[in-house]
Design a protein around this motif. Sequence first.
Motif, mmCIF file in Angstrom:
data_model
loop_
_atom_site.group_PDB
_atom_site.id
_atom_site.type_symbol
_atom_site.label_atom_id
_atom_site.label_comp_id
_atom_site.label_asym_id
_atom_site.label_seq_id
_atom_site.Cartn_x
_atom_site.Cartn_y
_atom_site.Cartn_z
ATOM 1 N N ARG A 1 0.809 -1.222 0.000
ATOM 2 C CA ARG A 1 0.000 0.000 0.000
ATOM 3 C C ARG A 1 0.841 1.270 0.000
ATOM 4 O O ARG A 1 0.305 2.352 -0.156
ATOM 5 C CB ARG A 1 -0.919 0.009 1.233
ATOM 6 N N ARG A 2 2.140 1.137 0.204
ATOM 7 C CA ARG A 2 3.005 2.329 0.235
ATOM 8 C C ARG A 2 3.032 2.985 -1.129
ATOM 9 O O ARG A 2 3.055 2.308 -2.155
ATOM 10 C CB ARG A 2 4.431 1.948 0.631
ATOM 11 N N PRO A 3 3.061 4.309 -1.163
ATOM 12 C CA PRO A 3 3.175 4.996 -2.457
ATOM 13 C C PRO A 3 4.494 4.648 -3.144
ATOM 14 O O PRO A 3 5.507 4.372 -2.495
ATOM 15 C CB PRO A 3 3.133 6.475 -2.077
ATOM 16 N N ARG A 4 4.458 4.667 -4.474
ATOM 17 C CA ARG A 4 5.650 4.293 -5.245
ATOM 18 C C ARG A 4 6.828 5.220 -4.961
ATOM 19 O O ARG A 4 7.967 4.780 -4.980
ATOM 20 C CB ARG A 4 5.326 4.304 -6.735
ATOM 21 N N MET A 5 6.582 6.475 -4.729
ATOM 22 C CA MET A 5 7.682 7.407 -4.461
ATOM 23 C C MET A 5 8.391 7.060 -3.156
ATOM 24 O O MET A 5 9.586 7.287 -3.023
ATOM 25 C CB MET A 5 7.194 8.849 -4.452
ATOM 26 N N GLY B 1 13.192 5.039 -0.807
ATOM 27 C CA GLY B 1 13.861 4.029 0.015
ATOM 28 C C GLY B 1 15.080 3.442 -0.672
ATOM 29 O O GLY B 1 16.094 3.177 -0.029
ATOM 30 N N TRP B 2 15.003 3.220 -1.990
ATOM 31 C CA TRP B 2 16.152 2.684 -2.723
ATOM 32 C C TRP B 2 17.212 3.750 -2.949
ATOM 33 O O TRP B 2 18.410 3.465 -2.887
ATOM 34 C CB TRP B 2 15.704 2.093 -4.062
ATOM 35 N N VAL B 3 16.816 4.978 -3.231
ATOM 36 C CA VAL B 3 17.788 6.042 -3.510
ATOM 37 C C VAL B 3 18.568 6.428 -2.262
ATOM 38 O O VAL B 3 19.764 6.703 -2.325
ATOM 39 C CB VAL B 3 17.074 7.272 -4.125
ATOM 40 N N SER B 4 17.920 6.421 -1.116
ATOM 41 C CA SER B 4 18.578 6.880 0.107
ATOM 42 C C SER B 4 19.059 5.750 1.000
ATOM 43 O O SER B 4 19.415 5.988 2.154
ATOM 44 C CB SER B 4 17.605 7.773 0.885
ATOM 45 N N THR B 5 19.092 4.539 0.499
ATOM 46 C CA THR B 5 19.448 3.406 1.344
ATOM 47 C C THR B 5 20.923 3.390 1.713
ATOM 48 O O THR B 5 21.776 3.882 0.965
ATOM 49 C CB THR B 5 19.082 2.078 0.645
#
Length: 160
Positions: free
Chosen positions: A19-23, A28-32
Amino acid sequence: MTNGHPVLEAIDQTVEARRRPRMDVVYGWVSTVDHKKIGLMYIVYALIFLVIAGLQAMLMRIQLAVPNNHFVSPQVFNRLFTMHGTTMVFFVGMPILFGFGNYLVPLMIGARDMAFPRLNAFSFWISAFGGFLLYFSYLGGDGLYGAGSAPDVGWFAYAR
């Protein structure tokens, strides 16, 4: 209501993640700083550049298929040769090793993460920026008249 049942709680967490928004997922991937995600990003990055280098190799093979072929000009062939070699060494071979290293080494030695996880993530983004910047040289100007020109110095990059 899961009433503390572990299987039902896992299902609820999975449904909530969908249910989390795609952004939020992209952020989450960009700032991991997770070593496994960074390792996967390195591997995907290397595979993307592997496809690009494969296309360059196909263009060079078409040129070399028959004698006196004029599929690409000699200047374009030199650019393809240089960019293919650079891509295979610096944007495929090394990043895929870094990706497997980032993913597997902490798991094998029992560490929670890589040392300096932010620096690890920063090194991925600098590498990705460098790769895309090199390929933007096809669009960049060669002097003032604005015709794109990739590097064309050959495999050894000797000075002319």
